[in-house]
Design a protein around this motif. Structure first.
Motif, PDB file in Angstrom:
ATOM      1  N   ALA A  61       0.841  -1.203   0.000  1.00  0.00           N
ATOM      2  CA  ALA A  61       0.000   0.000   0.000  1.00  0.00           C
ATOM      3  C   ALA A  61       0.875   1.251   0.000  1.00  0.00           C
ATOM      4  O   ALA A  61       2.038   1.233   0.414  1.00  0.00           O
ATOM      5  CB  ALA A  61      -0.917   0.013   1.216  1.00  0.00           C
ATOM      6  N   THR A  62       0.295   2.355  -0.464  1.00  0.00           N
ATOM      7  CA  THR A  62       0.979   3.648  -0.467  1.00  0.00           C
ATOM      8  C   THR A  62       0.191   4.618   0.407  1.00  0.00           C
ATOM      9  O   THR A  62      -0.988   4.872   0.154  1.00  0.00           O
ATOM     10  CB  THR A  62       1.080   4.218  -1.895  1.00  0.00           C
ATOM     11  N   VAL A  63       0.833   5.134   1.428  1.00  0.00           N
ATOM     12  CA  VAL A  63       0.202   6.110   2.322  1.00  0.00           C
ATOM     13  C   VAL A  63       1.048   7.380   2.297  1.00  0.00           C
ATOM     14  O   VAL A  63       2.222   7.367   2.676  1.00  0.00           O
ATOM     15  CB  VAL A  63       0.091   5.571   3.764  1.00  0.00           C
ATOM     16  N   PHE A  64       0.473   8.476   1.840  1.00  0.00           N
ATOM     17  CA  PHE A  64       1.204   9.736   1.762  1.00  0.00           C
ATOM     18  C   PHE A  64       1.480  10.276   3.160  1.00  0.00           C
ATOM     19  O   PHE A  64       0.707  10.061   4.097  1.00  0.00           O
ATOM     20  CB  PHE A  64       0.413  10.754   0.943  1.00  0.00           C
ATOM     21  N   ASP A  65       2.569  11.000   3.284  1.00  0.00           N
ATOM     22  CA  ASP A  65       3.015  11.482   4.596  1.00  0.00           C
ATOM     23  C   ASP A  65       1.972  12.347   5.289  1.00  0.00           C
ATOM     24  O   ASP A  65       1.879  12.367   6.518  1.00  0.00           O
ATOM     25  CB  ASP A  65       4.316  12.276   4.449  1.00  0.00           C
ATOM     26  N   SER A  66       1.195  13.087   4.523  1.00  0.00           N
ATOM     27  CA  SER A  66       0.224  14.011   5.117  1.00  0.00           C
ATOM     28  C   SER A  66      -1.096  13.337   5.503  1.00  0.00           C
ATOM     29  O   SER A  66      -1.978  13.987   6.073  1.00  0.00           O
ATOM     30  CB  SER A  66      -0.068  15.167   4.156  1.00  0.00           C
ATOM     31  N   ALA A  67      -1.248  12.058   5.196  1.00  0.00           N
ATOM     32  CA  ALA A  67      -2.471  11.336   5.569  1.00  0.00           C
ATOM     33  C   ALA A  67      -2.432  10.983   7.053  1.00  0.00           C
ATOM     34  O   ALA A  67      -1.358  10.735   7.619  1.00  0.00           O
ATOM     35  CB  ALA A  67      -2.617  10.070   4.733  1.00  0.00           C
ATOM     36  N   PRO A  77      -3.875  -4.376   0.355  1.00  0.00           N
ATOM     37  CA  PRO A  77      -2.839  -4.420  -0.672  1.00  0.00           C
ATOM     38  C   PRO A  77      -3.079  -3.422  -1.803  1.00  0.00           C
ATOM     39  O   PRO A  77      -4.218  -3.250  -2.262  1.00  0.00           O
ATOM     40  CB  PRO A  77      -2.920  -5.851  -1.209  1.00  0.00           C
ATOM     41  N   ARG A  78      -2.002  -2.754  -2.211  1.00  0.00           N
ATOM     42  CA  ARG A  78      -1.992  -1.873  -3.391  1.00  0.00           C
ATOM     43  C   ARG A  78      -2.952  -0.686  -3.279  1.00  0.00           C
ATOM     44  O   ARG A  78      -3.217   0.007  -4.261  1.00  0.00           O
ATOM     45  CB  ARG A  78      -2.282  -2.661  -4.682  1.00  0.00           C
ATOM     46  N   THR A  79      -3.457  -0.440  -2.103  1.00  0.00           N
ATOM     47  CA  THR A  79      -4.346   0.706  -1.875  1.00  0.00           C
ATOM     48  C   THR A  79      -3.529   1.981  -1.732  1.00  0.00           C
ATOM     49  O   THR A  79      -2.406   1.964  -1.219  1.00  0.00           O
ATOM     50  CB  THR A  79      -5.218   0.451  -0.634  1.00  0.00           C
ATOM     51  N   GLU A  80      -4.102   3.097  -2.195  1.00  0.00           N
ATOM     52  CA  GLU A  80      -3.476   4.410  -2.035  1.00  0.00           C
ATOM     53  C   GLU A  80      -4.278   5.253  -1.058  1.00  0.00           C
ATOM     54  O   GLU A  80      -5.497   5.400  -1.226  1.00  0.00           O
ATOM     55  CB  GLU A  80      -3.407   5.153  -3.372  1.00  0.00           C
ATOM     56  N   VAL A  81      -3.599   5.775  -0.065  1.00  0.00           N
ATOM     57  CA  VAL A  81      -4.206   6.749   0.854  1.00  0.00           C
ATOM     58  C   VAL A  81      -3.472   8.056   0.587  1.00  0.00           C
ATOM     59  O   VAL A  81      -2.307   8.225   0.960  1.00  0.00           O
ATOM     60  CB  VAL A  81      -4.070   6.318   2.323  1.00  0.00           C
ATOM     61  N   ARG A  82      -4.160   8.969  -0.065  1.00  0.00           N
ATOM     62  CA  ARG A  82      -3.501  10.123  -0.657  1.00  0.00           C
ATOM     63  C   ARG A  82      -3.422  11.316   0.296  1.00  0.00           C
ATOM     64  O   ARG A  82      -3.813  11.243   1.453  1.00  0.00           O
ATOM     65  CB  ARG A  82      -4.205  10.504  -1.963  1.00  0.00           C
ATOM     66  N   ARG A  88     -10.394   8.556  10.516  1.00  0.00           N
ATOM     67  CA  ARG A  88     -10.600   8.805  11.940  1.00  0.00           C
ATOM     68  C   ARG A  88     -10.516   7.541  12.772  1.00  0.00           C
ATOM     69  O   ARG A  88     -10.246   7.594  13.974  1.00  0.00           O
ATOM     70  CB  ARG A  88     -11.969   9.460  12.151  1.00  0.00           C
ATOM     71  N   GLY A  89     -10.748   6.399  12.151  1.00  0.00           N
ATOM     72  CA  GLY A  89     -10.687   5.138  12.875  1.00  0.00           C
ATOM     73  C   GLY A  89     -11.851   4.255  12.506  1.00  0.00           C
ATOM     74  O   GLY A  89     -12.813   4.679  11.862  1.00  0.00           O
ATOM     75  N   ALA A  90     -11.731   2.992  12.910  1.00  0.00           N
ATOM     76  CA  ALA A  90     -12.744   1.982  12.608  1.00  0.00           C
ATOM     77  C   ALA A  90     -12.996   1.917  11.105  1.00  0.00           C
ATOM     78  O   ALA A  90     -14.139   1.968  10.653  1.00  0.00           O
ATOM     79  CB  ALA A  90     -14.034   2.219  13.382  1.00  0.00           C
ATOM     80  N   ALA A  91     -11.908   1.809  10.343  1.00  0.00           N
ATOM     81  CA  ALA A  91     -12.007   1.756   8.886  1.00  0.00           C
ATOM     82  C   ALA A  91     -11.276   0.518   8.369  1.00  0.00           C
ATOM     83  O   ALA A  91     -10.079   0.362   8.602  1.00  0.00           O
ATOM     84  CB  ALA A  91     -11.421   3.009   8.253  1.00  0.00           C
ATOM     85  N   LEU A  92     -12.020  -0.329   7.684  1.00  0.00           N
ATOM     86  CA  LEU A  92     -11.429  -1.476   6.993  1.00  0.00           C
ATOM     87  C   LEU A  92     -11.436  -1.147   5.505  1.00  0.00           C
ATOM     88  O   LEU A  92     -12.499  -1.074   4.873  1.00  0.00           O
ATOM     89  CB  LEU A  92     -12.240  -2.741   7.262  1.00  0.00           C
ATOM     90  N   VAL A  93     -10.257  -0.927   4.956  1.00  0.00           N
ATOM     91  CA  VAL A  93     -10.111  -0.535   3.554  1.00  0.00           C
ATOM     92  C   VAL A  93      -9.475  -1.704   2.811  1.00  0.00           C
ATOM     93  O   VAL A  93      -8.393  -2.180   3.176  1.00  0.00           O
ATOM     94  CB  VAL A  93      -9.246   0.737   3.424  1.00  0.00           C
ATOM     95  N   GLY A  94     -10.135  -2.160   1.758  1.00  0.00           N
ATOM     96  CA  GLY A  94      -9.721  -3.376   1.071  1.00  0.00           C
ATOM     97  C   GLY A  94      -8.544  -3.192   0.142  1.00  0.00           C
ATOM     98  O   GLY A  94      -7.793  -2.210   0.221  1.00  0.00           O
ATOM     99  N   ALA A  95      -8.402  -4.131  -0.769  1.00  0.00           N
ATOM    100  CA  ALA A  95      -7.311  -4.121  -1.747  1.00  0.00           C
ATOM    101  C   ALA A  95      -7.652  -3.208  -2.923  1.00  0.00           C
ATOM    102  O   ALA A  95      -8.809  -3.069  -3.308  1.00  0.00           O
ATOM    103  CB  ALA A  95      -7.050  -5.532  -2.249  1.00  0.00           C
ATOM    104  N   ASP A  96      -6.620  -2.577  -3.482  1.00  0.00           N
ATOM    105  CA  ASP A  96      -6.750  -1.789  -4.715  1.00  0.00           C
ATOM    106  C   ASP A  96      -7.754  -0.646  -4.582  1.00  0.00           C
ATOM    107  O   ASP A  96      -8.457  -0.308  -5.539  1.00  0.00           O
ATOM    108  CB  ASP A  96      -7.134  -2.692  -5.893  1.00  0.00           C
ATOM    109  N   CYS A  97      -7.817  -0.063  -3.404  1.00  0.00           N
ATOM    110  CA  CYS A  97      -8.724   1.065  -3.162  1.00  0.00           C
ATOM    111  C   CYS A  97      -7.987   2.394  -3.312  1.00  0.00           C
ATOM    112  O   CYS A  97      -6.758   2.453  -3.317  1.00  0.00           O
ATOM    113  CB  CYS A  97      -9.313   0.980  -1.750  1.00  0.00           C
ATOM    114  N   VAL A  98      -8.775   3.461  -3.399  1.00  0.00           N
ATOM    115  CA  VAL A  98      -8.237   4.817  -3.359  1.00  0.00           C
ATOM    116  C   VAL A  98      -8.991   5.603  -2.286  1.00  0.00           C
ATOM    117  O   VAL A  98     -10.212   5.703  -2.333  1.00  0.00           O
ATOM    118  CB  VAL A  98      -8.376   5.538  -4.714  1.00  0.00           C
ATOM    119  N   VAL A  99      -8.246   6.107  -1.316  1.00  0.00           N
ATOM    120  CA  VAL A  99      -8.785   7.057  -0.340  1.00  0.00           C
ATOM    121  C   VAL A  99      -8.101   8.374  -0.668  1.00  0.00           C
ATOM    122  O   VAL A  99      -6.920   8.554  -0.423  1.00  0.00           O
ATOM    123  CB  VAL A  99      -8.492   6.615   1.103  1.00  0.00           C
ATOM    124  N   GLY A 100      -8.853   9.279  -1.286  1.00  0.00           N
ATOM    125  CA  GLY A 100      -8.244  10.421  -1.935  1.00  0.00           C
ATOM    126  C   GLY A 100      -7.965  11.601  -1.041  1.00  0.00           C
ATOM    127  O   GLY A 100      -8.184  11.578   0.176  1.00  0.00           O
TER     128      GLY A 100
END
Length: 219
Positions: A61-67, A77-82, A88-100
């Motif tokens: 996964a890729t998590v940007f420093d400012s996230a 796996p392979r998810t981007e958190v931009r 905030r919490g209690a978040a299940l984020v799957g594979a190949d997602c984008v949190v922009g």
């Protein structure tokens, strides 16, 4: 009324066993936090890093420093958190997602391949496989009168017993830019919502919700 089996292919989320216990998806909202902690403690350490207590990020996964990643959460796996995403919490984020950029998540399950790419708020909601929210689309999760949320499907009404419930999006749902999904919205698989729509109640699968409130069946 749409059930979990009607809305979701459970093979595309780590929450499969958890969600299988329930009939309706909103019944799962209360236990998401505890479910994520249990899942996280059993994730393979060769695949996931626990970057801080109860925050697990897949090594691909890729998590940007400012996230910001609040606990508990799992980033697949392979998810981007931009940039400037706020989990905030209690978040299940799957594979190949984008949190922009500037997207906020709270008490949610995002199936694999979900995209919330720009300025979205997703709270107390479950977004199915390959669902997508356009820029600025939000899930409103508390009624203005603060009463408990009722899911309405024509004359059928189900009392959820919940003060906070956002939207349940089935697999392959597309939500247009700057739309508001009101508390208790349920959208069936393969349906589309026009940009700038104000949506409430149950929208059938394979439908198009137009921004004047008209719902038509896809041809």
């Amino acid at each position: 009324m749409y059930t979990i089996k009607d809305l979701y292919d459970l093979d595309h989320t780590l929450a499969k066993d958890y969600l299988s216990q329930f009939t309706y998806p909103w019944e799962a909202l209360a236990g998401i936090k505890e479910m994520i902690v249990k899942l996280g403690e059993n994730l393979p350490k060769e695949e996931y890093n626990e970057v801080k207590p109860h925050v697990w990020v897949h090594k691909t996964a890729t998590v940007f420093d400012s996230a910001y990643l609040g606990d508990p959460c799992i980033i697949g796996p392979r998810t981007e958190v931009r940039q400037c995403a706020f989990i905030r919490g209690a978040a299940l984020v799957g594979a190949d997602c984008v949190v922009g950029n500037s997207t906020e998540l709270k008490n949610v399950i995002l199936f694999d391949h979900v995209q919330t790419p720009h300025y979205n708020y997703v709270g107390d909601s479950i977004l199915g496989y390959y669902s997508h929210t356009g820029a600025g689309a939000i899930t409103s999760n508390v009624k203005s009168d603060k009463k408990l949320v009722v899911v309405k499907n024509g004359d059928e009404k189900i009392e959820t017993g919940l003060k906070k419930m956002g939207a349940m999006l089935g697999d392959y749902v597309e939500v247009g830019c700057n739309s508001v999904l009101n508390p208790g919205t349920v959208i069936g698989r393969h349906s589309n919502v026009y940009p700038t729509s104000c949506v409430r109640g149950v929208i059938p699968e394979n439908s198009i919700f137009k921004n004047n409130g008209t719902v038509v069946t896809k041809k």
